[in-house]
Design an enzyme around this catalytic site. Sequence first.
Site, mmCIF file in Angstrom:
data_model
loop_
_atom_site.group_PDB
_atom_site.id
_atom_site.type_symbol
_atom_site.label_atom_id
_atom_site.label_comp_id
_atom_site.label_asym_id
_atom_site.label_seq_id
_atom_site.Cartn_x
_atom_site.Cartn_y
_atom_site.Cartn_z
ATOM 1 C CE LYS A 36 -0.227 -0.651 4.972
ATOM 2 N NZ LYS A 36 -1.003 -1.115 6.113
ATOM 3 C CE1 TYR A 256 11.551 31.331 5.677
ATOM 4 C CE2 TYR A 256 12.024 29.024 5.211
ATOM 5 C CZ TYR A 256 11.610 30.281 4.795
ATOM 6 O OH TYR A 256 11.258 30.475 3.486
#
Length: 384
Positions: A36, A256
């Site tokens: 999956k 940042y």
Amino acid sequence: MVHGSRLTIDTDAIAANWQVLRERVGASVNCAAAVKSDAYGCGLAPVARALAGAGCSTFFVALPQEGVVLRREVPGAVIYVLNGLLPGAAPIYAEARLRPVLGSLAEAEEWALFCRSRKVVLDAALHIDTGMNRLGLSEADTRRIAADSAMLQAFDLTLVMSHLACGSTAGSPFNAQQLARFKALQELFPGTPCSLANSAGIHLGPDYHFDMVRPGIALYGGEIIEGAPERLQTVVKLEARILQIRQVPADVPVGYGQGQTTRRPTRLAILSTGYGDGYHRRAGGADTRPDDAPPAHGVLAGHKVPLFGRVSMDLMAVDVTDVPSELARRGAFVELYGPDVDMSHIAGTAETIDYELLTSLGHRHQRVYAPLQAPAAATLKEDR
Ligand SMILES: *Cc1c(COP(=O)(O)O)cnc(C)c1O
């Protein structure tokens, strides 16, 4: 190379890992494979081809859409859809020969109705909830279906399964409880093959193996038991390229939010990879990190290089102060996960799990399907 990073995926190692598990469970147990979410980020088509080539004949996907793609790669294989029967989607399952893992009375009724309307007896699995409270039939609904001979004639029940909630926690008493509940309910469907174990469940021992096991993470080299070193072969290597080297003085904030401040004159390598490439933002460096929870690190030519400051979308910085400058140079590659950097460890620094890092890998890296081992082993493999 026009990419900022290189992702190497070793499908031979995935196949070899599957062989190891198959041998562990023995010939009387069907070793399936969970593929999956794009085969845990490794690429559904190449992974399925490698597993089928190794002899895997049963696959588990989450969604019918994944099953339709997988069907093209493995025309003869059995494909189960773990998320069950999506409302109104039965014709798609039938056309691609997908077997829904029926997880509620409503799904079972819809599948039976569809089979009757088409006058065909199609295959399906039943998912019994044994305490996880996610998908699966309650005990009462399980008993209702077991007593409903008309429904059990409408479709062909090829598998009865359940799923462990705490399999990866060694010693959780809940595993034995789920095992006992599963044994009791599975007996309502005599002669139908049964399955309980994922990768961790295989580790819990033969009591948990039944007729089929459904490993996922172990195939991809991930952590099987929480905190335990046991792994199969490493399958994935992610390397980011150095865009530039910059020297910054002490007491200077980086990146940042000015999230981390240099404590010494620091040489930084700016890497062309970030959270937009699936690298987890929470693995980054910060002044607020406690000393016993250091940030993630990469490895540059054998040297450990810790992340410095926040991870940006497309960039991150690593501290290369202690790496010789002929190694820490523009264009060089820093390993972020792989044989030298345990992905599960990096996941831990970001308070997540390797499953999430794998399925987040994405498609912005240069993807290379090649062996990760030394060339000698690769030559040997060609002789096979
Ligand atoms: C994902 C999944 C698996 C595989 O689990 P791993 O922990 O990756 O081995 C098996 N069974 C079910 C129901 C799943 O959802």
